[in-house]
Design an enzyme around this catalytic site. Structure first.
Site, mmCIF file in Angstrom:
data_model
loop_
_atom_site.group_PDB
_atom_site.id
_atom_site.type_symbol
_atom_site.label_atom_id
_atom_site.label_comp_id
_atom_site.label_asym_id
_atom_site.label_seq_id
_atom_site.Cartn_x
_atom_site.Cartn_y
_atom_site.Cartn_z
ATOM 1 N N HIS A 14 0.877 -1.197 0.000
ATOM 2 C CA HIS A 14 0.000 0.000 0.000
ATOM 3 C C HIS A 14 0.903 1.233 0.000
ATOM 4 O O HIS A 14 1.487 1.580 1.021
ATOM 5 C CB HIS A 14 -0.889 0.001 1.248
ATOM 6 C CG HIS A 14 -1.837 1.165 1.291
ATOM 7 N ND1 HIS A 14 -3.178 1.015 1.520
ATOM 8 C CD2 HIS A 14 -1.652 2.497 1.133
ATOM 9 C CE1 HIS A 14 -3.768 2.202 1.502
ATOM 10 N NE2 HIS A 14 -2.844 3.124 1.273
ATOM 11 N N HIS A 16 1.622 5.333 -1.657
ATOM 12 C CA HIS A 16 1.259 6.531 -2.438
ATOM 13 C C HIS A 16 2.521 7.118 -3.055
ATOM 14 O O HIS A 16 3.404 7.588 -2.330
ATOM 15 C CB HIS A 16 0.601 7.576 -1.531
ATOM 16 C CG HIS A 16 -0.684 7.113 -0.945
ATOM 17 N ND1 HIS A 16 -1.899 7.303 -1.562
ATOM 18 C CD2 HIS A 16 -0.952 6.434 0.199
ATOM 19 C CE1 HIS A 16 -2.863 6.776 -0.828
ATOM 20 N NE2 HIS A 16 -2.312 6.233 0.250
ATOM 21 N N LEU A 17 2.594 7.071 -4.377
ATOM 22 C CA LEU A 17 3.752 7.665 -5.060
ATOM 23 C C LEU A 17 3.449 9.045 -5.616
ATOM 24 O O LEU A 17 4.368 9.749 -6.024
ATOM 25 C CB LEU A 17 4.218 6.770 -6.216
ATOM 26 C CG LEU A 17 4.968 5.494 -5.847
ATOM 27 C CD1 LEU A 17 5.344 4.734 -7.118
ATOM 28 C CD2 LEU A 17 6.225 5.799 -5.023
ATOM 29 N N LYS A 100 -9.323 -0.471 -5.819
ATOM 30 C CA LYS A 100 -9.384 0.177 -4.508
ATOM 31 C C LYS A 100 -10.740 0.795 -4.250
ATOM 32 O O LYS A 100 -11.243 1.560 -5.070
ATOM 33 C CB LYS A 100 -8.307 1.274 -4.454
ATOM 34 C CG LYS A 100 -8.329 2.128 -3.205
ATOM 35 C CD LYS A 100 -7.742 1.427 -2.001
ATOM 36 C CE LYS A 100 -7.912 2.269 -0.746
ATOM 37 N NZ LYS A 100 -6.687 2.457 -0.007
ATOM 38 N N HIS A 137 -10.441 0.889 1.844
ATOM 39 C CA HIS A 137 -10.242 1.904 2.898
ATOM 40 C C HIS A 137 -11.436 1.771 3.824
ATOM 41 O O HIS A 137 -12.534 2.209 3.503
ATOM 42 C CB HIS A 137 -10.144 3.316 2.318
ATOM 43 C CG HIS A 137 -9.872 4.346 3.374
ATOM 44 N ND1 HIS A 137 -8.665 5.002 3.489
ATOM 45 C CD2 HIS A 137 -10.623 4.785 4.412
ATOM 46 C CE1 HIS A 137 -8.703 5.817 4.538
ATOM 47 N NE2 HIS A 137 -9.884 5.704 5.112
ATOM 48 N N HIS A 175 -4.554 -0.828 5.877
ATOM 49 C CA HIS A 175 -4.122 -0.073 7.062
ATOM 50 C C HIS A 175 -5.082 -0.207 8.239
ATOM 51 O O HIS A 175 -5.678 0.773 8.672
ATOM 52 C CB HIS A 175 -3.865 1.394 6.729
ATOM 53 C CG HIS A 175 -4.885 2.066 5.830
ATOM 54 N ND1 HIS A 175 -6.235 1.993 6.045
ATOM 55 C CD2 HIS A 175 -4.723 2.815 4.721
ATOM 56 C CE1 HIS A 175 -6.864 2.680 5.108
ATOM 57 N NE2 HIS A 175 -5.957 3.185 4.283
ATOM 58 N N ASP A 248 1.445 2.613 3.524
ATOM 59 C CA ASP A 248 0.616 3.813 3.348
ATOM 60 C C ASP A 248 1.493 5.062 3.410
ATOM 61 O O ASP A 248 1.035 6.126 3.833
ATOM 62 C CB ASP A 248 -0.501 3.878 4.399
ATOM 63 C CG ASP A 248 -1.631 4.808 3.987
ATOM 64 O OD1 ASP A 248 -1.668 5.246 2.816
ATOM 65 O OD2 ASP A 248 -2.473 5.112 4.847
ATOM 66 N N ALA A 264 -3.802 14.552 5.654
ATOM 67 C CA ALA A 264 -3.553 13.281 6.343
ATOM 68 C C ALA A 264 -2.459 12.510 5.620
ATOM 69 O O ALA A 264 -2.518 12.360 4.397
ATOM 70 C CB ALA A 264 -4.830 12.453 6.359
HETATM 71 O O1 DOR Z 1 -3.231 9.278 5.770
HETATM 72 C C1 DOR Z 1 -3.606 9.014 4.644
HETATM 73 N N1 DOR Z 1 -3.072 9.597 3.555
HETATM 74 N N2 DOR Z 1 -4.588 8.129 4.509
HETATM 75 C C2 DOR Z 1 -5.160 7.891 3.323
HETATM 76 O O2 DOR Z 1 -6.060 7.099 3.269
HETATM 77 C C3 DOR Z 1 -4.734 8.642 2.123
HETATM 78 C C4 DOR Z 1 -3.375 9.134 2.246
HETATM 79 C C5 DOR Z 1 -3.026 10.158 1.207
HETATM 80 O O3 DOR Z 1 -3.286 9.938 0.028
HETATM 81 O O4 DOR Z 1 -2.475 11.214 1.572
HETATM 82 ZN ZN ZN Z 2 -3.314 5.122 1.627
#
Ligand code: DOR
Ligand code: ZN
Length: 346
Positions: A14, A16-17, A100, A137, A175, A248, A264
């Site tokens: 999991h 995020h790039l 997703k 999620h 997560h 994550d 977040a």
């Molecule tokens: O903390 C998070 N950041 N939770 C998520 O589900 C998305 C992620 C984000 O893309 O920044």
């Molecule tokens: Zn995420």
């Protein structure tokens, strides 16, 4: 005295790039230690179709520095308009490894997510038929549900009904942050797995709020009470193959985190493997780190374990991690565990 541990090269189930300048900055942080990553599709606009996923994969590979290897495992963002046949074609070609599900409004760039779960039934049924996993999620978004209860309520009201209605659907609870999530996985052993982040093994909600608000510890799902963190640690380090690593790691620039309405996300790509070695050693479970980070994920997704390796070495001096990663969009703060870590990964 040095201690070392060599494991099959880990994967991040999991991740995020992002895209563009941010991706350029953060991709090497992951590729340095990880062979593959399940790439989250919550770009603006989101990665909804097979064609968009193919184009995104090309941009990731183009951003990879010379000499680094990394295999991005692509994911489609489920909307109420997703076409089951497009999903099936993207899976059949080998491009897409998961879909997703974001409940609409649950987190960063989730506005195009699902509001009415009945509208995605045909896609879910197609996925069950072809064996394509659904990454979830798991938080409800109803305003009246307390943010600390949203995962537990999601399991009862949304996840369990979806699973009952769709036999054979493979689901990853992404997560997980609560003992409710841990227990739900434990009670349902068929077609269900869960990822656990590095930061949820380290922080509880006090870390975010006591002594001043710490925006770099704010992520979604938000960290819960200590009892939940302990349940996550027990699950992750147990050797149970249904739990595996999904960092994550979610970069946002400092101005967007240190803000009256901060984004977040914890950025852990840089130091995750060192932090995990620390956590697993504390739990007397270093022998289970390879399962969690390198073996359980591939087993769930039906992929081979990586043939190359990663070595973790413990020395008597604390490892220095960069405080920030610089991107052309601005600095990104690296997750600070709040304690010295003596492990390095090479
Ligand atoms: O903390 C998070 N950041 N939770 C998520 O589900 C998305 C992620 C984000 O893309 O920044
Ligand atoms: Zn995420």
């Amino acid at each position: 005295m040095t201690q070392s541990l060599t494991i099959a090269r880990p994967d991040d189930w999991h991740l995020h790039l992002r895209d563009g300048a941010m991706m350029q900055a953060v991709l090497p942080e992951t590729a340095r230690h990880f062979a593959r990553g399940i790439i989250m599709p919550n770009l603006v606009p989101p990665v909804v179709t097979g064609d968009q996923a193919a184009a995104y994969r090309e941009r990731i590979l183009a951003a990879l520095p010379e000499g680094m290897q990394f295999d991005p495992l692509m994911v489609l963002y489920l909307t109420e308009n997703t076409d089951p046949e497009d999903v099936a074609a993207a899976h059949a070609s080998g491009l897409v490894k998961a879909v997703k599900l974001y409940p609409a409004g649950a987190t960063t760039n989730s506005a195009s997510g699902v509001q009415n779960f009945d509208n995605v039934r045909p896609v879910l049924e197609k996925m069950a038929e072809i064996g394509l996993p659904l990454c979830v999620h798991g938080e409800v978004t109803d305003a009246e549900i307390d943010i600390f209860d949203r995962e537990a309520v999601f399991i009862d009201r949304v996840l369990d009904p979806i699973r009952q209605a769709t036999p054979g659907l493979k689901v990853v609870m992404e997560h997980i942050t609560t003992s409710n999530g841990v227990d739900y996985v434990k009670a349902n052993d068929k077609d269900l797995g869960a990822t656990i982040t590095t930061h949820h093994l380290i922080i509880n909600r006090n870390h975010i709020l006591v002594g001043g608000i710490k925006p770099h510890y704010y992520c979604l799902p938000v960290a819960k009470r200590e009892e939940h963190r302990l349940a996550l640690r027990a699950a992750a380090t147990s050797g149970d193959a249904r739990y595996f690593l999904g960092t994550d790691s979610a970069p946002h620039t400092d101005p967007l985190k240190e803000n009256s309405c901060g984004c977040a996300g914890c950025f852990t790509a840089t130091n995750t493997m060192s932090l995990l070695a620390h956590v697993f050693e504390e739990e007397n479970a270093l022998q289970n780190l390879e399962g969690f980070a390198s073996k359980n994920g591939p087993a769930f997704y039906g992929l081979p374990v990586n043939s190359d390796t990663l070595t973790l070495t413990k020395s008597s001096t604390a490892t220095q991690f960069p405080e920030k990663i610089e991107s052309q969009d601005g600095p990104v703060t690296v997750f600070d565990p709040g304690f010295p870590v003596f492990w390095t990964a090479t």
